[in-house]
Design a protein around this motif. Structure first.
Motif, short mmCIF file in Angstrom:
data_model
loop_
_atom_site.label_atom_id
_atom_site.label_comp_id
_atom_site.label_asym_id
_atom_site.label_seq_id
_atom_site.Cartn_x
_atom_site.Cartn_y
_atom_site.Cartn_z
N GLY A 175 10.29 2.52 17.95
CA GLY A 175 9.26 1.64 18.49
C GLY A 175 8.09 1.41 17.57
O GLY A 175 7.13 0.74 17.95
N THR A 176 8.14 1.97 16.36
CA THR A 176 7.11 1.68 15.36
C THR A 176 7.70 0.75 14.31
O THR A 176 8.91 0.67 14.16
CB THR A 176 6.62 2.97 14.67
N ASP A 177 6.84 0.04 13.60
CA ASP A 177 7.37 -0.87 12.59
C ASP A 177 6.86 -0.54 11.19
O ASP A 177 7.09 -1.30 10.26
CB ASP A 177 7.02 -2.33 12.94
N HIS A 178 6.18 0.60 11.03
CA HIS A 178 5.69 0.92 9.70
C HIS A 178 6.08 2.31 9.21
O HIS A 178 5.56 2.81 8.22
CB HIS A 178 4.18 0.72 9.61
N VAL A 179 7.05 2.96 9.89
CA VAL A 179 7.67 4.17 9.33
C VAL A 179 8.76 3.70 8.37
O VAL A 179 9.72 3.04 8.78
CB VAL A 179 8.25 5.07 10.43
N VAL A 180 8.60 4.01 7.10
CA VAL A 180 9.52 3.49 6.09
C VAL A 180 10.58 4.48 5.67
O VAL A 180 11.56 4.11 5.02
CB VAL A 180 8.74 3.00 4.84
N THR A 184 0.85 -1.19 0.00
CA THR A 184 0.00 0.00 0.00
C THR A 184 0.88 1.24 0.00
O THR A 184 1.97 1.25 0.60
CB THR A 184 -0.91 0.04 1.25
N PRO A 185 0.46 2.32 -0.66
CA PRO A 185 1.28 3.54 -0.71
C PRO A 185 1.43 4.15 0.68
O PRO A 185 0.50 4.09 1.50
CB PRO A 185 0.48 4.46 -1.64
N PRO A 186 2.57 4.76 0.96
CA PRO A 186 2.76 5.38 2.27
C PRO A 186 1.88 6.61 2.47
O PRO A 186 1.54 7.32 1.52
CB PRO A 186 4.24 5.79 2.26
N VAL A 204 -2.21 12.40 3.18
CA VAL A 204 -1.44 13.33 4.01
C VAL A 204 -2.13 13.52 5.36
O VAL A 204 -3.36 13.65 5.43
CB VAL A 204 -1.29 14.69 3.31
N ARG A 205 -1.33 13.53 6.41
CA ARG A 205 -1.79 13.93 7.75
C ARG A 205 -0.88 15.06 8.22
O ARG A 205 0.34 15.01 8.04
CB ARG A 205 -1.70 12.75 8.73
N VAL A 231 4.27 4.62 6.53
CA VAL A 231 4.28 6.05 6.81
C VAL A 231 5.64 6.64 6.45
O VAL A 231 6.69 6.04 6.74
CB VAL A 231 3.99 6.32 8.31
N VAL A 232 5.62 7.79 5.82
CA VAL A 232 6.81 8.63 5.67
C VAL A 232 6.63 9.80 6.63
O VAL A 232 5.66 10.56 6.52
CB VAL A 232 6.99 9.14 4.23
N LEU A 233 7.54 9.93 7.59
CA LEU A 233 7.49 11.01 8.57
C LEU A 233 8.33 12.18 8.09
O LEU A 233 9.49 12.00 7.71
CB LEU A 233 8.02 10.52 9.92
#
Length: 237
Positions: free
Chosen positions: A84-89, A7-9, A38-39, A66-68
Motif C-alpha cells: 500500500g505504499t508507493d515509495h518503498v523501492v 533523491t537517495p533512499p 537512516v531511521r 525508502v529501503v526497508l
C-alpha cells in the motif's frame, strides 16, 4: 531502475524479536558515514498487523524513496508494512522471516530441522500478557554467539519482549512478490535455521549475501549488512 531515484533512499532499519534499536548501531553508523539517511523505529512486537501498521506510518512520513530492512521477526513486518505504499523501492531481509500469504513465523520454524531456539530457555517477561524474552544464558549462546561479553550483556538487557501470539500471526499477501529483495543469510545462525533462510531468500528471488555469523549479524558484521543495504539502495554494484 527504481522510481523516485532523483533523491537517495532512506534506509529504515527495523529490529526483530529479542532486540531493540541498538542492534543497528554499527550498521547505522556506517550508513550515515556513507551519506545514507537512516531511521530506526522501535517496534511494539505486539502482533504482525499492529507492527506493520506502525512501520508503515514511519515510511509514509518519509519524503522520498525508502529501503526497508527487517531483522528476524521484522522480516515479516516489512513484507506487510510496504504493502500500500508507493515509495518503498527495495526490501532487505537480515536473517529475517520472508513469509508467504497465510504463513506464520512458527510455520517456517517447524518446517525445517529445528533450530536450537526450539529448546531455548524463555522467560515469561509478563505472563499475564503472554510475552517472551530469552534468558541471559540462552541469549548469549543462541542469539549473540561470537560477540564480546560486554556487548552480549548490553543487548540482552535491552531486549524488547515479544507477544507470544505474534509468532502465530498469519501474513497477508507479501510485498516481496512484487519488489526487489536482498537477503543476508547467516550461516552460523542458531535462531533461524540457515536452510530456512535460504528457502525464503530463493522463494522471493532475493539477491543473497552469505555471512558467516550468528543471529546478531548486524552487530557482529555491520559492514556486511551495510554493504547489502547500500547495494539495495543503488549505491553499490
Amino acid at each position: 531502475m527504481y522510481p523516485h531515484r532523483s533523491t537517495p533512499p532512506t534506509a529504515v532499519l527495523v529490529h526483530g524479536a529479542f532486540a531493540d534499536t541498538s542492534i543497528w548501531a554499527g550498521v547505522g553508523h556506517l550508513l550515515h558515514s556513507a551519506g545514507v539517511t537512516v531511521r530506526t523505529p522501535a517496534v511494539p512486537l505486539r502482533g504482525l498487523a499492529q507492527d506493520a501498521a506502525h512501520v508503515r506510518a514511519v515510511v509514509r512520513d518519509i519524503d522520498g524513496p525508502v529501503v526497508l530492512v527487517g531483522h528476524d521477526y521484522s522480516g515479516a513486518v516489512i513484507s506487510q508494512a510496504s504493502v500500500g505504499t508507493d515509495h518503498v523501492v527495495a526490501l532487505c531481509y537480515v536473517a529475517g522471516f520472508g513469509l508467504d500469504d497465510g504463513e506464520c513465523v512458527l510455520d517456517v520454524m517447524d518446517r525445517f530441522a529445528p533450530a536450537p531456539v526450539a529448546a531455548a530457555g524463555f522467560t515469561a517477561a509478563a505472563p499475564a500478557f503472554g510475552e517472551l524474552r530469552l534468558n541471559d544464558e540462552e541469549f548469549a549462546r543462541l542469539y549473540a554467539a561470537g560477540l564480546p561479553p560486554e556487548q552480549v550483556a548490553a543487548l540482552s538487557a535491552a531486549q524488547r519482549p515479544i507477544a507470544r501470539a505474534a509468532l502465530a500471526d498469519r501474513s497477508g499477501p507479501p510485498a516481496w512478490a512484487a519488489q526487489p529483495c536482498w537477503y543476508a543469510v547467516t550461516s552460523a545462525d542458531r535462531i533461524v535455521h540457515p536452510t530456512a533462510q535460504r528457502f525464503m531468500a530463493q522463494r522471493m528471488a532475493a539477491t543473497e549475501h552469505l555471512v558467516d555469523a550468528s543471529h546478531a549479524v548486524a552487530r557482529s558484521h555491520p559492514s556486511a549488512v551495510a554493504t547489502m543495504i547500500q547495494e539495495a539502495a543503488g549505491q553499490r554494484e
